[in-house]
Design a protein around this motif. Sequence first.
Motif, PDB file in Angstrom:
ATOM      1  N   PRO A   6      58.978  12.038  25.704  1.00  0.00           N
ATOM      2  CA  PRO A   6      58.630  11.919  27.128  1.00  0.00           C
ATOM      3  C   PRO A   6      59.694  12.440  28.073  1.00  0.00           C
ATOM      4  CG  PRO A   6      59.217   9.773  26.220  1.00  0.00           C
ATOM      5  CD  PRO A   6      59.127  10.721  25.068  1.00  0.00           C
ATOM      6  N   GLY A   7      60.940  12.521  27.632  1.00  0.00           N
ATOM      7  CA  GLY A   7      61.994  12.983  28.516  1.00  0.00           C
ATOM      8  C   GLY A   7      63.365  12.789  27.906  1.00  0.00           C
ATOM      9  N   VAL A   8      64.389  12.866  28.757  1.00  0.00           N
ATOM     10  CA  VAL A   8      65.789  12.853  28.332  1.00  0.00           C
ATOM     11  C   VAL A   8      66.522  11.711  29.025  1.00  0.00           C
ATOM     12  CG1 VAL A   8      67.958  14.179  28.348  1.00  0.00           C
ATOM     13  CG2 VAL A   8      65.770  15.342  27.947  1.00  0.00           C
ATOM     14  N   GLY A   9      67.430  11.081  28.299  1.00  0.00           N
ATOM     15  CA  GLY A   9      68.337  10.112  28.893  1.00  0.00           C
ATOM     16  C   GLY A   9      69.628  10.791  29.288  1.00  0.00           C
ATOM     17  N   ALA A  10      70.301  10.245  30.314  1.00  0.00           N
ATOM     18  CA  ALA A  10      71.587  10.786  30.759  1.00  0.00           C
ATOM     19  C   ALA A  10      72.538   9.622  30.992  1.00  0.00           C
ATOM     20  CB  ALA A  10      71.426  11.602  32.031  1.00  0.00           C
ATOM     21  N   ILE A  11      73.680   9.648  30.338  1.00  0.00           N
ATOM     22  CA  ILE A  11      74.688   8.600  30.487  1.00  0.00           C
ATOM     23  C   ILE A  11      75.953   9.218  31.075  1.00  0.00           C
ATOM     24  CG2 ILE A  11      76.082   6.855  29.332  1.00  0.00           C
ATOM     25  CD1 ILE A  11      74.004   6.773  27.106  1.00  0.00           C
ATOM     26  N   GLY A  12      76.332   8.763  32.264  1.00  0.00           N
ATOM     27  CA  GLY A  12      77.571   9.198  32.888  1.00  0.00           C
ATOM     28  C   GLY A  12      78.631   8.122  32.768  1.00  0.00           C
ATOM     29  N   LEU A  13      79.890   8.533  32.700  1.00  0.00           N
ATOM     30  CA  LEU A  13      81.011   7.608  32.520  1.00  0.00           C
ATOM     31  C   LEU A  13      82.153   7.988  33.452  1.00  0.00           C
ATOM     32  CD1 LEU A  13      81.132   7.788  28.603  1.00  0.00           C
ATOM     33  CD2 LEU A  13      80.235   5.854  29.910  1.00  0.00           C
ATOM     34  N   CYS A  14      82.560   7.076  34.322  1.00  0.00           N
ATOM     35  CA  CYS A  14      83.763   7.281  35.129  1.00  0.00           C
ATOM     36  C   CYS A  14      83.626   8.525  36.006  1.00  0.00           C
ATOM     37  CB  CYS A  14      84.970   7.339  34.211  1.00  0.00           C
ATOM     38  SG  CYS A  14      86.566   7.650  34.998  1.00  0.00           S
ATOM     39  N   PHE A  15      84.419   9.533  35.754  1.00  0.00           N
ATOM     40  CA  PHE A  15      84.414  10.778  36.527  1.00  0.00           C
ATOM     41  C   PHE A  15      83.025  11.415  36.542  1.00  0.00           C
ATOM     42  CE2 PHE A  15      86.078  15.014  37.716  1.00  0.00           C
ATOM     43  CZ  PHE A  15      87.126  14.669  38.560  1.00  0.00           C
ATOM     44  N   THR A  16      82.277  11.250  35.459  1.00  0.00           N
ATOM     45  CA  THR A  16      80.924  11.810  35.354  1.00  0.00           C
ATOM     46  C   THR A  16      79.846  10.770  35.637  1.00  0.00           C
ATOM     47  OG1 THR A  16      80.688  11.334  32.981  1.00  0.00           O
ATOM     48  CG2 THR A  16      81.739  13.432  33.588  1.00  0.00           C
ATOM     49  N   GLY A  17      80.246   9.573  36.075  1.00  0.00           N
ATOM     50  CA  GLY A  17      79.294   8.487  36.238  1.00  0.00           C
ATOM     51  C   GLY A  17      78.096   8.849  37.083  1.00  0.00           C
ATOM     52  N   ASN A  18      78.350   9.379  38.285  1.00  0.00           N
ATOM     53  CA  ASN A  18      77.244   9.704  39.176  1.00  0.00           C
ATOM     54  C   ASN A  18      76.469  10.940  38.729  1.00  0.00           C
ATOM     55  OD1 ASN A  18      75.908   9.018  41.848  1.00  0.00           O
ATOM     56  ND2 ASN A  18      76.327  11.201  42.107  1.00  0.00           N
ATOM     57  N   PHE A  19      77.037  11.735  37.819  1.00  0.00           N
ATOM     58  CA  PHE A  19      76.325  12.915  37.339  1.00  0.00           C
ATOM     59  C   PHE A  19      74.978  12.525  36.720  1.00  0.00           C
ATOM     60  CE2 PHE A  19      80.447  15.555  36.447  1.00  0.00           C
ATOM     61  CZ  PHE A  19      80.814  15.405  37.776  1.00  0.00           C
ATOM     62  N   ALA A  20      74.921  11.321  36.105  1.00  0.00           N
ATOM     63  CA  ALA A  20      73.661  10.884  35.500  1.00  0.00           C
ATOM     64  C   ALA A  20      72.573  10.727  36.554  1.00  0.00           C
ATOM     65  CB  ALA A  20      73.871   9.567  34.758  1.00  0.00           C
ATOM     66  N   LEU A  21      72.965  10.299  37.762  1.00  0.00           N
ATOM     67  CA  LEU A  21      71.981  10.191  38.849  1.00  0.00           C
ATOM     68  C   LEU A  21      71.568  11.568  39.344  1.00  0.00           C
ATOM     69  CD1 LEU A  21      70.412   8.406  40.867  1.00  0.00           C
ATOM     70  CD2 LEU A  21      72.397   8.580  42.379  1.00  0.00           C
ATOM     71  N   THR A  22      72.534  12.445  39.570  1.00  0.00           N
ATOM     72  CA  THR A  22      72.230  13.786  40.061  1.00  0.00           C
ATOM     73  C   THR A  22      71.378  14.559  39.062  1.00  0.00           C
ATOM     74  OG1 THR A  22      74.375  13.740  41.159  1.00  0.00           O
ATOM     75  CG2 THR A  22      73.238  15.844  41.095  1.00  0.00           C
ATOM     76  N   MET A  23      71.554  14.282  37.781  1.00  0.00           N
ATOM     77  CA  MET A  23      70.743  14.956  36.767  1.00  0.00           C
ATOM     78  C   MET A  23      69.266  14.611  36.892  1.00  0.00           C
ATOM     79  SD  MET A  23      73.178  14.859  33.391  1.00  0.00           S
ATOM     80  CE  MET A  23      71.914  15.570  32.311  1.00  0.00           C
ATOM     81  N   ALA A  24      68.939  13.520  37.605  1.00  0.00           N
ATOM     82  CA  ALA A  24      67.538  13.166  37.803  1.00  0.00           C
ATOM     83  C   ALA A  24      66.818  14.160  38.708  1.00  0.00           C
ATOM     84  CB  ALA A  24      67.419  11.754  38.367  1.00  0.00           C
ATOM     85  N   LEU A  25      67.545  15.113  39.272  1.00  0.00           N
ATOM     86  CA  LEU A  25      66.890  16.229  39.954  1.00  0.00           C
ATOM     87  C   LEU A  25      66.133  17.105  38.961  1.00  0.00           C
ATOM     88  CD1 LEU A  25      69.764  17.238  42.402  1.00  0.00           C
ATOM     89  CD2 LEU A  25      67.548  16.267  43.052  1.00  0.00           C
ATOM     90  N   GLU A  26      66.491  17.006  37.685  1.00  0.00           N
ATOM     91  CA  GLU A  26      65.780  17.704  36.614  1.00  0.00           C
ATOM     92  C   GLU A  26      64.616  16.821  36.143  1.00  0.00           C
ATOM     93  OE1 GLU A  26      64.020  19.401  33.639  1.00  0.00           O
ATOM     94  OE2 GLU A  26      65.470  20.517  34.872  1.00  0.00           O
ATOM     95  N   PRO A  27      63.379  17.311  36.205  1.00  0.00           N
ATOM     96  CA  PRO A  27      62.229  16.482  35.826  1.00  0.00           C
ATOM     97  C   PRO A  27      62.297  15.905  34.424  1.00  0.00           C
ATOM     98  CG  PRO A  27      61.502  18.445  36.987  1.00  0.00           C
ATOM     99  CD  PRO A  27      62.965  18.624  36.744  1.00  0.00           C
ATOM    100  N   ALA A  28      62.990  16.576  33.491  1.00  0.00           N
ATOM    101  CA  ALA A  28      63.061  16.072  32.119  1.00  0.00           C
ATOM    102  C   ALA A  28      63.868  14.787  32.021  1.00  0.00           C
ATOM    103  CB  ALA A  28      63.669  17.132  31.203  1.00  0.00           C
ATOM    104  N   VAL A  29      64.770  14.533  32.971  1.00  0.00           N
ATOM    105  CA  VAL A  29      65.642  13.350  32.915  1.00  0.00           C
ATOM    106  C   VAL A  29      64.897  12.162  33.498  1.00  0.00           C
ATOM    107  CG1 VAL A  29      67.795  12.316  33.710  1.00  0.00           C
ATOM    108  CG2 VAL A  29      67.739  14.733  33.022  1.00  0.00           C
ATOM    109  N   ILE A  30      64.629  11.174  32.647  1.00  0.00           N
ATOM    110  CA  ILE A  30      63.857  10.013  33.086  1.00  0.00           C
ATOM    111  C   ILE A  30      64.565   8.684  32.822  1.00  0.00           C
ATOM    112  CG2 ILE A  30      61.663  11.219  32.802  1.00  0.00           C
ATOM    113  CD1 ILE A  30      61.252   9.668  30.178  1.00  0.00           C
TER     114      ILE A  30
END
Length: 305
Positions: free
Chosen positions: A149-173
């Motif tokens: 159904p889609g992709v998970g994204a886990i951000g940590l520390c410096f990349t923490g918010n990247f997981a939220l921004t990746m939700a601009l990609e429809p595959a990231v759910i």
Amino acid sequence: MAKLPAYMAMSPLALAGASVHAVTMSAASGRLDDMITDFSRRLVDVEGVVKTVYAAGSGPAVVLMPEMPGISPDVLRLARWVRDAGFTVYVPSLFGIDGAYPTVEGGTEVVRRACVSAEFRAFAGGGTSPVTAWLRGLARQAHAECGGPGVGAIGLCFTGNFALTMALEPAVIAPVVNHPSLPLDDPVGLEISDEDARAVRDRIAREGLKVLAYRFDDDRWCTGQRFAAYQALLGDAFDGRVLPGSSANTSPPPFFGDVVGSPHSVVTAHLVDEDGHPTLKARDEIIVFLTDRLSPFGHSETTYG
């Protein structure tokens, strides 16, 4: 070259699983580095930009981004837990030395370079880090490879918010935002442009996505003010969970003990691998969150060694 904010001059940071895998002794730290022999090493091209990605497992895709100062043994431990829960985990190399144990000197130099890199927006007013466009491309490729159904994204520390921004990609759910530290000079700020923030908020509201997030209550790099900013942006879609700083591992690697200087890395450097421990429960909650959203079979019953 960008100048570090004055307040950071007083902070050290300003100086800036079950599977068997190979390790080697780090000459610099006297501790074990990870040779990452149980992952395949790939060169992934996204619109002409090539980066190294370590991949392992089978099942739906999860992109696990490293925390500062790189793909440490603790980040790889988390990657193996995700893999062993039934996912294909992709760990992109974004900074630092892959597999290295986080030392004070080495980690500080990685912070220095990242803070002035064109790929990252470490300070307030910088907006969205350009590297997130590449990460969204990685998510698209991972989804094409793994299906589901889609992709998970886990951000940590410096990349923490990247997981939220990746939700601009429809595959990231299934975005998981762990102790996001950017912008470094604004405890209230979010590392995202206004335009991207509105787009992410609208997509999450439109599709009913949830964002899972973690921090320690006395984390000086990811404050309660930052979580309040996420709540204001995302409303009930933001599930921000706060652990007591007293539960953090008291013997993390030197970079975290001497440079970060407070409880910070909930499911990596400051995790305590003991049954029933709050940080281990956080790991399990993340696995359940991913499973419920990515697996056709729903709730995870995975156990760990």
